[in-house]
Design a protein around this motif. Structure first.
Motif, PDB file in Angstrom:
ATOM      1  N   TRP A  31     -57.629 -16.138  26.306  1.00 51.96           N
ATOM      2  CA  TRP A  31     -58.654 -15.107  26.514  1.00 51.96           C
ATOM      3  C   TRP A  31     -59.263 -15.328  27.891  1.00 51.96           C
ATOM      4  O   TRP A  31     -59.362 -16.464  28.365  1.00 51.96           O
ATOM      5  CB  TRP A  31     -59.730 -15.201  25.444  1.00 51.96           C
ATOM      6  CG  TRP A  31     -59.231 -14.923  24.062  1.00 51.96           C
ATOM      7  CD1 TRP A  31     -58.439 -15.745  23.292  1.00 51.96           C
ATOM      8  CD2 TRP A  31     -59.448 -13.752  23.289  1.00 51.96           C
ATOM      9  NE1 TRP A  31     -58.157 -15.150  22.089  1.00 51.96           N
ATOM     10  CE2 TRP A  31     -58.773 -13.932  22.047  1.00 51.96           C
ATOM     11  CE3 TRP A  31     -60.161 -12.578  23.507  1.00 51.96           C
ATOM     12  CZ2 TRP A  31     -58.788 -12.965  21.048  1.00 51.96           C
ATOM     13  CZ3 TRP A  31     -60.180 -11.616  22.509  1.00 51.96           C
ATOM     14  CH2 TRP A  31     -59.495 -11.812  21.296  1.00 51.96           C
ATOM     15  N   GLY A  32     -59.687 -14.251  28.536  1.00 54.77           N
ATOM     16  CA  GLY A  32     -60.262 -14.433  29.862  1.00 54.77           C
ATOM     17  C   GLY A  32     -60.913 -13.179  30.399  1.00 54.77           C
ATOM     18  O   GLY A  32     -60.867 -12.111  29.798  1.00 54.77           O
ATOM     19  N   TYR A  33     -61.544 -13.349  31.559  1.00 52.61           N
ATOM     20  CA  TYR A  33     -62.098 -12.225  32.304  1.00 52.61           C
ATOM     21  C   TYR A  33     -62.199 -12.640  33.763  1.00 52.61           C
ATOM     22  O   TYR A  33     -62.119 -13.827  34.099  1.00 52.61           O
ATOM     23  CB  TYR A  33     -63.469 -11.807  31.765  1.00 52.61           C
ATOM     24  CG  TYR A  33     -64.604 -12.754  32.134  1.00 52.61           C
ATOM     25  CD1 TYR A  33     -65.441 -12.487  33.223  1.00 52.61           C
ATOM     26  CD2 TYR A  33     -64.857 -13.903  31.399  1.00 52.61           C
ATOM     27  CE1 TYR A  33     -66.468 -13.343  33.559  1.00 52.61           C
ATOM     28  CE2 TYR A  33     -65.879 -14.773  31.727  1.00 52.61           C
ATOM     29  CZ  TYR A  33     -66.687 -14.480  32.812  1.00 52.61           C
ATOM     30  OH  TYR A  33     -67.707 -15.340  33.150  1.00 52.61           O
ATOM     31  N   HIS A  85     -61.742 -16.637  34.504  1.00 49.26           N
ATOM     32  CA  HIS A  85     -62.237 -17.600  33.528  1.00 49.26           C
ATOM     33  C   HIS A  85     -61.366 -17.502  32.282  1.00 49.26           C
ATOM     34  O   HIS A  85     -61.102 -16.402  31.794  1.00 49.26           O
ATOM     35  CB  HIS A  85     -63.688 -17.301  33.159  1.00 49.26           C
ATOM     36  CG  HIS A  85     -64.629 -17.328  34.322  1.00 49.26           C
ATOM     37  ND1 HIS A  85     -65.541 -18.355  34.534  1.00 49.26           N
ATOM     38  CD2 HIS A  85     -64.793 -16.464  35.360  1.00 49.26           C
ATOM     39  CE1 HIS A  85     -66.234 -18.106  35.632  1.00 49.26           C
ATOM     40  NE2 HIS A  85     -65.800 -16.974  36.150  1.00 49.26           N
ATOM     41  N   PHE A  86     -60.931 -18.642  31.738  1.00 45.42           N
ATOM     42  CA  PHE A  86     -60.021 -18.632  30.609  1.00 45.42           C
ATOM     43  C   PHE A  86     -60.509 -19.558  29.498  1.00 45.42           C
ATOM     44  O   PHE A  86     -61.167 -20.574  29.756  1.00 45.42           O
ATOM     45  CB  PHE A  86     -58.619 -19.086  31.033  1.00 45.42           C
ATOM     46  CG  PHE A  86     -58.028 -18.251  32.126  1.00 45.42           C
ATOM     47  CD1 PHE A  86     -57.588 -16.966  31.863  1.00 45.42           C
ATOM     48  CD2 PHE A  86     -57.925 -18.732  33.416  1.00 45.42           C
ATOM     49  CE1 PHE A  86     -57.055 -16.185  32.866  1.00 45.42           C
ATOM     50  CE2 PHE A  86     -57.396 -17.962  34.422  1.00 45.42           C
ATOM     51  CZ  PHE A  86     -56.957 -16.683  34.146  1.00 45.42           C
ATOM     52  N   PRO A 110     -62.345 -16.129  22.440  1.00 44.25           N
ATOM     53  CA  PRO A 110     -63.389 -15.403  23.187  1.00 44.25           C
ATOM     54  C   PRO A 110     -64.726 -16.123  23.106  1.00 44.25           C
ATOM     55  O   PRO A 110     -65.285 -16.299  22.028  1.00 44.25           O
ATOM     56  CB  PRO A 110     -63.439 -14.045  22.477  1.00 44.25           C
ATOM     57  CG  PRO A 110     -62.922 -14.314  21.108  1.00 44.25           C
ATOM     58  CD  PRO A 110     -61.883 -15.385  21.262  1.00 44.25           C
ATOM     59  N   ARG A 138     -67.473 -10.770  27.229  1.00 46.00           N
ATOM     60  CA  ARG A 138     -66.733 -10.505  28.462  1.00 46.00           C
ATOM     61  C   ARG A 138     -65.257 -10.822  28.331  1.00 46.00           C
ATOM     62  O   ARG A 138     -64.430 -10.318  29.084  1.00 46.00           O
ATOM     63  CB  ARG A 138     -67.324 -11.323  29.614  1.00 46.00           C
ATOM     64  CG  ARG A 138     -68.752 -10.952  29.989  1.00 46.00           C
ATOM     65  CD  ARG A 138     -69.324 -11.933  30.992  1.00 46.00           C
ATOM     66  NE  ARG A 138     -69.407 -13.272  30.423  1.00 46.00           N
ATOM     67  CZ  ARG A 138     -69.830 -14.345  31.085  1.00 46.00           C
ATOM     68  NH1 ARG A 138     -70.192 -14.214  32.357  1.00 46.00           N
ATOM     69  NH2 ARG A 138     -69.890 -15.524  30.497  1.00 46.00           N
ATOM     70  N   TYR A 139     -64.906 -11.684  27.382  1.00 45.67           N
ATOM     71  CA  TYR A 139     -63.540 -12.160  27.256  1.00 45.67           C
ATOM     72  C   TYR A 139     -62.666 -11.149  26.528  1.00 45.67           C
ATOM     73  O   TYR A 139     -63.050 -10.609  25.491  1.00 45.67           O
ATOM     74  CB  TYR A 139     -63.492 -13.492  26.498  1.00 45.67           C
ATOM     75  CG  TYR A 139     -63.922 -14.679  27.323  1.00 45.67           C
ATOM     76  CD1 TYR A 139     -62.995 -15.547  27.864  1.00 45.67           C
ATOM     77  CD2 TYR A 139     -65.273 -14.928  27.555  1.00 45.67           C
ATOM     78  CE1 TYR A 139     -63.396 -16.642  28.619  1.00 45.67           C
ATOM     79  CE2 TYR A 139     -65.686 -16.017  28.314  1.00 45.67           C
ATOM     80  CZ  TYR A 139     -64.737 -16.874  28.843  1.00 45.67           C
ATOM     81  OH  TYR A 139     -65.131 -17.948  29.595  1.00 45.67           O
TER      82      TYR A 139
END
Length: 229
Positions: free
Chosen positions: A21-23, A31-32, A36, A40-41
């Motif tokens: 999961w990331g954003y 970011h990982f 979540p 944001r993820y």
């Protein structure tokens, strides 16, 4: 580069089969985490056995799609253009490639019911908005947008502008799909439209997979979040 965070996906839980999961934040840092951490993820990597990408005209396993993107003549033909657009605008060629894949499936002659044209499905209004004065005077906008090089450059300029104004690649992609007005009405966030959320997810998922392919796990900027306490 815009959000140039190389993905060391194989380092997550020791295997590329793990969920990820990331954003991407406003500074372009990815970011990982393996789950979540907050709203944001988004999920950017699923179990390989069920992982698929859906692009215009096909549904195919991610490995097959990535292989096609690496060797297809129509993809190779515009690779120099993608790198030039990356150099000029700062938008990763892999992000442009992901958008083209999802938007048009590399069909340069595609025209949508809403009048969006070419590889990146750029509307004439956008084509005029992001054209230079010389470009705008040279030929009609519909003709310009059928030129793959011009179409890609206009799309890259637009995405760079949206990313600066909305503070992140994910919201920029939402504005690309749903329109800037809908993003502003959503408070500068991704609007709660199923189509838009799916579009953003597909583009980012493919973008990050292409970055992994390009960089082979050599991270430029990456922050991993430990979730095991």
């Amino acid at each position: 580069m815009l959000a140039a965070a190389a993905l060391g996906l194989c380092a997550v839980s020791g295997t590329a089969r793990a969920e990820l999961w990331g954003y991407v934040d406003g500074a372009g840092v990815a970011h990982f985490a393996d789950k979540p951490m907050d709203s944001r993820y988004s999920q950017v990597l699923r179990q390989r056995d069920s992982d698929t990408f859906r692009v215009p005209g096909k549904t195919t396993a991610s490995a097959s799609l990535l292989t096609w993107l690496e060797f297809a003549p129509e993809v190779k033909a515009i690779q120099p253009v993608l790198r030039e657009a990356e150099r000029v605008t700062g938008v990763d060629a892999e992000l442009l490639k992901a958008i083209i894949t999802v938007e048009s499936g590399y069909r340069g002659d595609l025209v949508s019911p809403r009048g969006a044209v070419g590889l990146m499905q750029v509307t004439p209004v956008t084509g005029d908005r992001y054209a230079t004065k010389a470009e705008a005077q040279a030929r009609p906008v519909e003709q310009r947008l059928r030129d793959p090089k011009h179409n890609i450059m206009i799309g890259a300029r637009m995405l760079a502008d949206l990313s600066r104004r909305f503070g992140g690649v994910d919201v920029a992609l939402a504005a690309w799909n749903a329109g800037e007005g809908n993003v502003r009405r959503a408070g500068g966030k991704i609007p709660d439209f199923d189509e838009t959320r799916a579009h953003v997810h597909m583009v980012l998922e493919l973008y990050w997979a292409l970055l992994q392919q390009r960089q082979q796990g050599l991270a430029n900027q990456m922050k991993m979040v430990r979730t095991d306490g």
